[in-house]
Scaffold this active site. Structure first.
Site, short mmCIF file in Angstrom:
data_model
loop_
_atom_site.label_atom_id
_atom_site.label_comp_id
_atom_site.label_asym_id
_atom_site.label_seq_id
_atom_site.Cartn_x
_atom_site.Cartn_y
_atom_site.Cartn_z
CB CYS A 70 -10.36 12.27 5.43
SG CYS A 70 -8.64 11.71 5.58
CB CYS A 73 -9.04 14.99 8.72
SG CYS A 73 -8.69 15.28 6.97
CG ASN A 156 2.11 2.71 -1.10
OD1 ASN A 156 3.24 2.45 -1.50
ND2 ASN A 156 1.37 1.83 -0.44
CG HIS A 167 -4.81 13.04 5.49
ND1 HIS A 167 -5.63 14.04 5.95
CD2 HIS A 167 -3.64 13.20 6.14
CE1 HIS A 167 -4.99 14.76 6.84
NE2 HIS A 167 -3.77 14.27 6.98
CG HIS A 169 -1.53 7.91 4.68
ND1 HIS A 169 -2.27 8.27 3.57
CD2 HIS A 169 -1.56 6.55 4.71
CE1 HIS A 169 -2.73 7.19 2.97
NE2 HIS A 169 -2.30 6.13 3.63
CD GLN A 171 0.16 1.58 4.45
OE1 GLN A 171 -0.22 0.53 5.00
NE2 GLN A 171 -0.03 1.80 3.16
#
Length: 353
Positions: A70, A73, A156, A167, A169, A171
């Site tokens: 990922c 991370c 999203n 992960h 997150h 935007q």
């Protein structure tokens, strides 16, 4: 909050937001990256009057990597990621595969937590407040870029939405124009103000909803409700009770209460469809006033706009998604399978713990 700005190996900016003022961030990006090359272009549709971002370089973006690869991370030993340090609280960095870049705006990634298996709903209130502070800081910084007219912070969540990185997150898109959805709101606000002799449309909507049956949650400074004409099966709008145009306008009382209200709302979303169901996919979208001139919207200013968050899921019932088919995609006329009053009732009755 401590803010530390640095650069990744290809020149992109990365910013650490830390809870502790004593945290030192001096890790260096050790990856052999060449400078990012983007092909983002904004094209205006002459028939609809809206804009499309053409970004062919995004075809090569990272797509569903395994957890041990990922890129969001923290870096550990020889496993190097987008975050050079071995830990972080909240991190924001320029997207390696942006939809908007250069004169066409800017795209950033916001990592809410280093825990790959968590979600926003799993955050503590202190961590959620740090995310809010990061959103606010980025809104301020991006608004000063000459190419930016509107700043959009969003998350999203879930593969059903199209998320390609598991992960937790979000935007931030910094657009070089006022987005079509915001423009529609501004036109409605201007028309209502003229028709009523000065009444604010956002204030009127919030007042009506708070007096009705679709309220989901209400605090001293925030209110969440399912709107009268909800487009999506489960859709909640979260408003500060004191109208402000953007995240920068929130006072300390509203900032303090936000984590409690928002985390409760997200946890209820995960329980809409009952125990044993996969996590509810959703989009969480902050609507903020544009920073550009508003001359085309007669008689209104930025202060007439109301900051709010719209949270919705495309899941309409257990195991079934709401697809945007002919009427929605072809004519932009939504058909909602779940009455808004029933959606609000369900969100009130589900416990978050």
């Amino acid at each position: 909050m401590k803010k530390t700005s640095t650069r990744l190996a290809d020149g992109r900016e990365l910013i650490y937001y830390d809870l502790s003022d004593g945290t030192v961030r001096d890790a260096v990006d050790r990856r052999p990256l060449e400078r990012t090359v983007t092909t983002s272009e904004i094209r205006r549709d002459p028939l609809l009057g809206d804009s499309v971002a053409v970004a062919s370089h995004r075809q090569g973006r990272t797509y569903h990597p395994p957890a041990d690869e990922c890129p969001l991370c923290p870096s550990q030993g020889d496993r190097l990621s987008e975050i050079p340090d071995s830990s972080y609280d909240v991190v924001v960095f320029e997207n390696r595969f942006p939809s908007l870049a250069g004169d066409s705006g800017r795209c950033e990634v916001v990592c809410f937590t280093p825990d790959h298996t968590a979600s926003f709903a799993d955050l503590g209130e202190e961590q959620a407040r740090l995310v809010l502070d990061a959103w606010t800081d980025r809104t301020s910084e991006l608004s000063h870029l000459p190419s930016v007219e509107q700043v959009f912070c969003f998350e999203n969540r879930g593969p059903e939405i199209g998320v390609t990185l598991g992960h937790p997150h979000g935007q931030i898109y910094a657009y070089p124009f006022t987005t079509p959805r915001t423009a529609l709101m501004l036109r409605q606000v201007a028309a209502h103000k003229e028709a009523t002799g000065g009444e604010n449309l956002f204030d009127a909507v919030l007042e009506r909803e708070l007096a009705g049956e679709r309220v989901v949650l209400e605090g001293e400074h925030w209110a969440a409700f399912v709107p009268y004409a909800a487009h999506w099966p489960y859709e909640v709008h979260l408003y500060p009770k004191r109208r402000v145009p953007d995240l920068l306008g929130l006072d300390e009382a509203a900032r303090t209460e936000f984590p409690e209200v928002y985390l409760e709302l997200l946890r209820r979303f995960d329980r809409i469809f009952g125990e044993g169901e996969p996590p509810t996919p959703y989009i969480a979208a902050w609507h903020q006033a544009p920073f550009g001139a508003l001359e085309e919207f007669d008689g209104i200013t930025r202060d007439d706009f109301a900051l709010h968050l719209e949270l919705f899921t495309i899941r309409r019932t257990s195991g079934k998604l709401k697809f945007l088919a002919g009427s929605e995609s072809g004519m932009n006329v939504f058909i909602n399978d779940v009455p808004p009053e029933r959606a609000a009732e369900r969100l009130r009755e589900v416990a978050s713990s």
